[in-house]
Design an enzyme around this catalytic site. Structure first.
Site, PDB file in Angstrom:
ATOM      1  N   ARG A  22      38.603  40.639  42.815  1.00  0.00           N
ATOM      2  CA  ARG A  22      37.936  40.746  41.512  1.00  0.00           C
ATOM      3  C   ARG A  22      36.619  41.503  41.611  1.00  0.00           C
ATOM      4  NH1 ARG A  22      38.825  34.549  39.412  1.00  0.00           N
ATOM      5  NH2 ARG A  22      41.089  34.605  39.291  1.00  0.00           N
ATOM      6  N   ARG A  26      32.912  40.752  35.888  1.00  0.00           N
ATOM      7  CA  ARG A  26      31.797  40.435  35.003  1.00  0.00           C
ATOM      8  C   ARG A  26      30.448  40.284  35.700  1.00  0.00           C
ATOM      9  NH1 ARG A  26      33.968  35.288  32.068  1.00  0.00           N
ATOM     10  NH2 ARG A  26      35.128  35.102  34.036  1.00  0.00           N
ATOM     11  N   ARG A  35      33.785  46.729  29.185  1.00  0.00           N
ATOM     12  CA  ARG A  35      34.656  45.691  28.622  1.00  0.00           C
ATOM     13  C   ARG A  35      34.411  45.512  27.134  1.00  0.00           C
ATOM     14  NH1 ARG A  35      37.481  43.186  26.203  1.00  0.00           N
ATOM     15  NH2 ARG A  35      38.398  41.128  26.527  1.00  0.00           N
ATOM     16  N   ASP A  72      46.222  43.109  35.819  1.00  0.00           N
ATOM     17  CA  ASP A  72      46.372  41.658  35.807  1.00  0.00           C
ATOM     18  C   ASP A  72      47.787  41.308  36.247  1.00  0.00           C
ATOM     19  OD1 ASP A  72      44.767  39.132  34.677  1.00  0.00           O
ATOM     20  OD2 ASP A  72      46.901  38.835  34.284  1.00  0.00           O
ATOM     21  N   TYR A 148      52.798  30.221  35.038  1.00  0.00           N
ATOM     22  CA  TYR A 148      52.176  30.609  33.762  1.00  0.00           C
ATOM     23  C   TYR A 148      53.216  30.733  32.654  1.00  0.00           C
ATOM     24  CZ  TYR A 148      47.682  31.755  35.967  1.00  0.00           C
ATOM     25  OH  TYR A 148      46.473  31.692  36.626  1.00  0.00           O
TER      26      TYR A 148
END
Length: 339
Positions: A22, A26, A35, A72, A148
């Site tokens: 990652r 952020r 973003r 992703d 998921y």
């Protein structure tokens, strides 16, 4: 310098190559700025110019030895026809698959056209990267994707998928088979587009008992690795079976992967001793110690360097970098690694 590639041909360096899971994220102000221009997370992933830009940002700032394409793991369920969305502050939400009958709504084969923006982004990143920087493609492992898809979101112990597998074994096996074939296609297409290494993330493998782990994690990853290496024999495969308590040596032997990524709890020195010398390890710095910084960070970095001295190792975290991580601490970590 040759990024990560030298480790897979037996050239161990005086300092390990480094990248962070990652690493486009952020914690970087330039990432947050980009973003903000996308209406939602999936649109962000599927807009090549944005994905290219944020993939390159940490390379420009830190000079990492590898870049991982910004995407992703849930693009595969999306390309199989399951509705995927991301809720700000909560994470992914999918239309849960609660019965075997619900599986009929999925496509039998991956919609490669839907994933063309990912492959376009890979081509753009490869063209812009320094030749010395490796480019990593990735996918979620079939088991993690299935958790998921069945629960409709992340869960603490993956109970919905585990129960589904116990109650509806034939239907669950069919889902895993579809996901395995989809992962093979997706990884091969990423390599065709410029990825030199691929990583398989099995983030939710930990809670499975051994027999289930063998069926739903080991065997699918072995199939994926065989198929990818048959098509691209010189492309290494890294597996990340997170929080697995069993034998990592057995996992490596049975899957045929060339590298194993270790979570924070793994005892790196012990794992390293138990692996064949040519197998590359990756990890396992605690993301929280990277937030803490200071002497604690220095000690943690030094411990990993000592445990892997003279051995093929990729310096990385035990999981993804956290949004509150100070940039100065990443810089300090890199100074420590690079001497």
């Amino acid at each position: 310098m040759d990024g990560l590639r030298g480790l897979f041909t037996g050239r161990v360096k005086t300092r390990p190559p480094v990248w962070l899971m990652r690493q486009a994220g952020r914690y970087l102000p330039e990432y947050r700025e980009v973003r903000a221009t996308a209406p939602d997370f999936l649109s962000f992933c599927y807009t090549p110019e944005l994905a290219i830009e944020v993939t390159l940002q940490p390379i420009r700032r830190f000079g990492f030895d590898a870049s991982i394409i910004f995407s992703d793991i849930l693009v595969i369920p999306d390309a199989l026809g399951q509705r995927v969305r991301f809720v700000e502050g909560e994470g992914p939400r999918l239309d849960a698959i609660e019965t075997p009958e619900a599986l009929t709504a999925l496509a039998a084969k991956l919609d490669e056209e839907k994933l063309q923006p990912v492959y376009e982004a890979l081509r753009g990143v490869r063209a812009a990267l320094p030749a010395s920087t490796s480019l990593i493609g990735f996918c979620g492992a079939p088991w993690t994707l299935a958790t998921y898809m069945i629960a409709g979101q992340g869960t603490p112990d993956q109970a919905p998928a585990r129960l589904f597998a116990y109650r509806h074994r034939e239907a669950f096996a069919k889902l895993i088979d579809t996901l395995t074939e989809s992962c093979i296609i997706h990884l091969i297409r990423q390599i065709d587009a410029g990825a030199e290494i691929v990583q398989i993330f099995d983030s939710w493998a930990g809670p499975l008992p051994l027999s289930e782990f063998d069926a739903w994690c080991v065997e699918p990853v072995a199939r994926i690795t065989r198929a990818v290496r048959a098509r691209h024999p010189h492309v290494p495969v890294i597996a990340f079976p997170r929080a697995v308590a069993g034998s990592l040596r057995g996992f490596v032997d049975r899957t045929g992967v060339q590298a194993i990524s270790l979570d924070t709890a793994a005892r790196l020195a012990e794992v390293r001793v138990g692996l064949p010398p040519q197998i590359v390890t990756q990890g396992n710095l605690d993301p929280l110690v990277l937030i803490a910084g200071g002497d604690a960070l220095d000690r943690a970095v030094d411990d990993i360097l000592a445990a892997t001295d003279g051995l093929p190792h990729i310096f990385n975290l035990g999981h993804g970098i956290l949004p509150q991580t100070p940039i100065a601490h990443v810089e300090r970590m890199l100074e420590r690694i690079r001497g």
